[in-house]
Design a protein around this motif. Structure first.
Motif, PDB file in Angstrom:
ATOM      1  N   SER A 287       6.230  15.845  44.423  1.00 48.89           N
ATOM      2  CA  SER A 287       6.915  14.622  44.853  1.00 48.89           C
ATOM      3  C   SER A 287       6.046  13.822  45.814  1.00 48.89           C
ATOM      4  O   SER A 287       6.020  12.581  45.762  1.00 48.89           O
ATOM      5  CB  SER A 287       8.255  14.968  45.509  1.00 48.89           C
ATOM      6  N   LYS A 288       5.323  14.505  46.683  1.00 53.67           N
ATOM      7  CA  LYS A 288       4.419  13.805  47.602  1.00 53.67           C
ATOM      8  C   LYS A 288       3.302  13.118  46.831  1.00 53.67           C
ATOM      9  O   LYS A 288       2.916  11.982  47.163  1.00 53.67           O
ATOM     10  CB  LYS A 288       3.831  14.801  48.614  1.00 53.67           C
ATOM     11  N   VAL A 289       2.797  13.768  45.808  1.00 50.27           N
ATOM     12  CA  VAL A 289       1.744  13.160  44.984  1.00 50.27           C
ATOM     13  C   VAL A 289       2.277  11.892  44.306  1.00 50.27           C
ATOM     14  O   VAL A 289       1.602  10.854  44.267  1.00 50.27           O
ATOM     15  CB  VAL A 289       1.213  14.161  43.938  1.00 50.27           C
ATOM     16  N   PHE A 321       5.154   3.350  35.819  1.00 43.35           N
ATOM     17  CA  PHE A 321       4.839   4.585  36.543  1.00 43.35           C
ATOM     18  C   PHE A 321       5.802   4.816  37.709  1.00 43.35           C
ATOM     19  O   PHE A 321       6.291   5.937  37.912  1.00 43.35           O
ATOM     20  CB  PHE A 321       3.404   4.552  37.064  1.00 43.35           C
ATOM     21  N   SER A 322       6.094   3.779  38.469  1.00 46.19           N
ATOM     22  CA  SER A 322       6.907   3.954  39.679  1.00 46.19           C
ATOM     23  C   SER A 322       8.339   4.357  39.354  1.00 46.19           C
ATOM     24  O   SER A 322       8.918   5.216  40.035  1.00 46.19           O
ATOM     25  CB  SER A 322       6.898   2.677  40.517  1.00 46.19           C
ATOM     26  N   THR A 323       8.916   3.756  38.312  1.00 50.89           N
ATOM     27  CA  THR A 323      10.302   4.079  37.984  1.00 50.89           C
ATOM     28  C   THR A 323      10.431   5.448  37.327  1.00 50.89           C
ATOM     29  O   THR A 323      11.427   6.145  37.532  1.00 50.89           O
ATOM     30  CB  THR A 323      10.917   2.995  37.084  1.00 50.89           C
ATOM     31  N   GLU A 324       9.425   5.837  36.555  1.00 45.97           N
ATOM     32  CA  GLU A 324       9.422   7.196  36.012  1.00 45.97           C
ATOM     33  C   GLU A 324       9.204   8.203  37.141  1.00 45.97           C
ATOM     34  O   GLU A 324       9.801   9.290  37.158  1.00 45.97           O
ATOM     35  CB  GLU A 324       8.333   7.339  34.943  1.00 45.97           C
ATOM     36  N   ALA A 325       8.356   7.846  38.101  1.00 38.14           N
ATOM     37  CA  ALA A 325       8.057   8.750  39.218  1.00 38.14           C
ATOM     38  C   ALA A 325       9.289   9.011  40.069  1.00 38.14           C
ATOM     39  O   ALA A 325       9.567  10.163  40.449  1.00 38.14           O
ATOM     40  CB  ALA A 325       6.934   8.171  40.079  1.00 38.14           C
ATOM     41  N   VAL A 326      10.057   7.967  40.381  1.00 38.41           N
ATOM     42  CA  VAL A 326      11.239   8.186  41.217  1.00 38.41           C
ATOM     43  C   VAL A 326      12.275   9.024  40.473  1.00 38.41           C
ATOM     44  O   VAL A 326      13.014   9.808  41.086  1.00 38.41           O
ATOM     45  CB  VAL A 326      11.842   6.839  41.705  1.00 38.41           C
ATOM     46  N   GLY A 327      12.302   8.924  39.152  1.00 38.63           N
ATOM     47  CA  GLY A 327      13.172   9.803  38.376  1.00 38.63           C
ATOM     48  C   GLY A 327      12.775  11.261  38.519  1.00 38.63           C
ATOM     49  O   GLY A 327      13.635  12.147  38.655  1.00 38.63           O
ATOM     50  N   ARG A 328      11.468  11.504  38.500  1.00 40.03           N
ATOM     51  CA  ARG A 328      10.985  12.884  38.678  1.00 40.03           C
ATOM     52  C   ARG A 328      11.312  13.407  40.072  1.00 40.03           C
ATOM     53  O   ARG A 328      11.734  14.560  40.243  1.00 40.03           O
ATOM     54  CB  ARG A 328       9.469  12.943  38.444  1.00 40.03           C
ATOM     55  N   VAL A 329      11.105  12.561  41.071  1.00 37.73           N
ATOM     56  CA  VAL A 329      11.365  12.965  42.461  1.00 37.73           C
ATOM     57  C   VAL A 329      12.853  13.272  42.650  1.00 37.73           C
ATOM     58  O   VAL A 329      13.213  14.257  43.301  1.00 37.73           O
ATOM     59  CB  VAL A 329      10.896  11.873  43.441  1.00 37.73           C
ATOM     60  N   ARG A 350      23.872  11.365  44.080  1.00 39.46           N
ATOM     61  CA  ARG A 350      24.105   9.922  44.004  1.00 39.46           C
ATOM     62  C   ARG A 350      22.777   9.185  43.773  1.00 39.46           C
ATOM     63  O   ARG A 350      22.706   8.275  42.950  1.00 39.46           O
ATOM     64  CB  ARG A 350      24.764   9.439  45.290  1.00 39.46           C
ATOM     65  N   PHE A 351      21.757   9.580  44.508  1.00 43.97           N
ATOM     66  CA  PHE A 351      20.444   8.965  44.322  1.00 43.97           C
ATOM     67  C   PHE A 351      19.918   9.245  42.912  1.00 43.97           C
ATOM     68  O   PHE A 351      19.303   8.379  42.290  1.00 43.97           O
ATOM     69  CB  PHE A 351      19.453   9.481  45.368  1.00 43.97           C
ATOM     70  N   TYR A 352      20.158  10.445  42.427  1.00 48.03           N
ATOM     71  CA  TYR A 352      19.742  10.833  41.077  1.00 48.03           C
ATOM     72  C   TYR A 352      20.330   9.872  40.050  1.00 48.03           C
ATOM     73  O   TYR A 352      19.653   9.420  39.121  1.00 48.03           O
ATOM     74  CB  TYR A 352      20.202  12.261  40.812  1.00 48.03           C
ATOM     75  N   ARG A 353      21.615   9.540  40.212  1.00 44.75           N
ATOM     76  CA  ARG A 353      22.267   8.612  39.278  1.00 44.75           C
ATOM     77  C   ARG A 353      21.811   7.174  39.514  1.00 44.75           C
ATOM     78  O   ARG A 353      21.610   6.417  38.572  1.00 44.75           O
ATOM     79  CB  ARG A 353      23.792   8.709  39.424  1.00 44.75           C
ATOM     80  N   ASP A 354      21.630   6.807  40.771  1.00 46.62           N
ATOM     81  CA  ASP A 354      21.250   5.427  41.086  1.00 46.62           C
ATOM     82  C   ASP A 354      19.885   5.043  40.516  1.00 46.62           C
ATOM     83  O   ASP A 354      19.718   3.962  39.956  1.00 46.62           O
ATOM     84  CB  ASP A 354      21.221   5.223  42.603  1.00 46.62           C
ATOM     85  N   VAL A 355      18.905   5.940  40.666  1.00 48.01           N
ATOM     86  CA  VAL A 355      17.543   5.565  40.276  1.00 48.01           C
ATOM     87  C   VAL A 355      17.346   5.578  38.763  1.00 48.01           C
ATOM     88  O   VAL A 355      16.362   5.030  38.267  1.00 48.01           O
ATOM     89  CB  VAL A 355      16.489   6.481  40.942  1.00 48.01           C
TER      90      VAL A 355
END
Length: 382
Positions: A287-289, A321-329, A350-355
């Motif tokens: 997630s940090k990466v 990349f950014s939107t796929e990344a936040v899904g992974r995080v 909630r964040f999981y559903r929001d992003v």
């Protein structure tokens, strides 16, 4: 904006997020609405006018500065960003880039102060990613256009004072060429709203259908005064919008990592904190990466955008990349929280559903892949 003034703005927004927005997240989720008092505070901070030039009462931020402020705001629930997002984006930028001087003078000061909230009326029941197939019509009758059609999933429609409307003014031109962009005051006769949508996530961010039934819009309200340029106007705003969504993703990544690391240090299993387990550490590290990668890409591409370079391919890559990344995080966050991550008591679900929505709006991940590949092919052939 000079560095000292900008840093003062950023620290003010950061304090606002910590003291007002994050504590109000549960209320927003429960009520499915952002409290009017907080919306007014956002007006007072000038957040509706982030991208409006100073001469029209806005803050006139560069893309790099806007991205930094949006990153701060979206450490809180994305519903708060949604309040200003459609105004900061094409609601104001279509007018800034292509509007007539009269249109700028009439609308930009209202948008900058938040007196008028803008909505972008493009998507239709049968026109989403394929925007060129939209069916809403605008037929010229004297000095007005008669507009008919339905727009779907329109963010902030219940609050809008103005719609940036995409409609087909030339039925003889297929695809995007016959589309014009209109400034449509929301109080014109013939405009009605559908029932508010019930969504997977992003409670507090309002969307609904907008129905145009014989709405008479002055011909002078075509952005720039020239018919058939609407799709081009939208395309000019897209690069900025994709950097903006990357900033939204990065703000959510920041918050998810913060919550997950705190939980991993607090939660104990087998007599020790779970942060000491290597497989948990691996998820934290991944997630940090992702965070560093999105931050590096966003800062570099926003700087190129501000320098006037052509960055359409890079912006598509960044949004993808950014939107796929936040899904992974978000997925890792739920995993690290374990059973608690599936419970509404903890906010990660909630964040999981929001992003999840970030990979869909402003152009799906698959549309971004298509844009990137086509640009690569064009460049190779050239």
């Amino acid at each position: 904006m000079d560095i000292e003034t900008f840093e003062l703005l950023r620290s003010t927004v950061r304090r606002f997020v910590e003291e007002r927005l994050i504590p109000a997240e549960d209320q927003v989720d429960h009520d499915d609405a952002v409290p009017p008092g907080i919306v007014q505070e956002m007006r007072d901070l000038g957040l509706f006018g982030l991208s409006v030039p100073e001469e029209f009462g806005g803050l006139g931020l560069t893309m790099s500065e806007e991205a930094a402020i949006i990153r701060e705001i979206t450490r809180a629930s994305v519903a708060f960003r949604s309040v200003i997002g459609t105004t900061v984006g094409i609601g104001s930028q279509g007018i800034v880039i292509d509007g007539t001087e009269q249109q700028k003078q009439e609308w930009l000061p209202k948008l900058a102060t938040g007196e008028a909230v803008a909505s972008f009326a493009l998507t239709e029941p049968e026109a989403g990613s394929d925007a060129g197939s939209l069916r809403t019509t605008a037929v010229l009758e004297g000095d007005h256009y008669r507009v008919n059609g339905t727009k779907r999933y329109i963010t902030n429609a219940p609050y809008a004072k103005m719609f940036t409307l995409m409609a087909r003014t030339d039925p003889g031109v297929k695809g995007a060429g016959g589309i014009s962009a209109f400034i449509v005051p929301a109080d014109l006769p013939g405009i009605s709203l559908g029932v508010p949508d019930r969504k997977m996530g992003q409670r507090g961010a309002k969307t609904c259908d907008v129905i145009f039934d014989d709405v008479m819009v002055p011909a002078a309200n075509i952005i720039g005064g020239v018919p058939g340029q609407g799709f081009k106007t939208a395309m000019k705003v897209l690069d900025r919008g994709r950097i903006h969504i990357a900033a939204v993703s990065l703000g959510q990544i920041d918050r998810l990592i913060e919550m997950t690391l705190a939980y991993a240090l607090d939660r104990r299993q087998f007599g020790q904190e779970i942060a000491s387990f290597q497989l948990v550490q691996a998820m934290l590290a991944d997630s940090k990466v992702d965070q560093i990668a999105v931050e590096s890409m966003m800062n570099a591409i926003a700087a190129k955008f501000d320098a006037g370079e052509k960055v359409a391919l890079e912006c598509a890559a960044l949004k993808y990349f950014s939107t796929e990344a936040v899904g992974r995080v978000a997925d890792r966050a739920v995993q690290i929280f374990g059973g608690a991550g599936y419970m509404t008591e903890y906010k990660v679900e909630r964040f999981y559903r929001d992003v999840r929505l970030l990979r869909i709006y402003e152009g799906t991940s698959q549309i971004q892949q298509t844009i990137i590949a086509k640009a690569m092919i064009r460049n190779a052939k050239a």
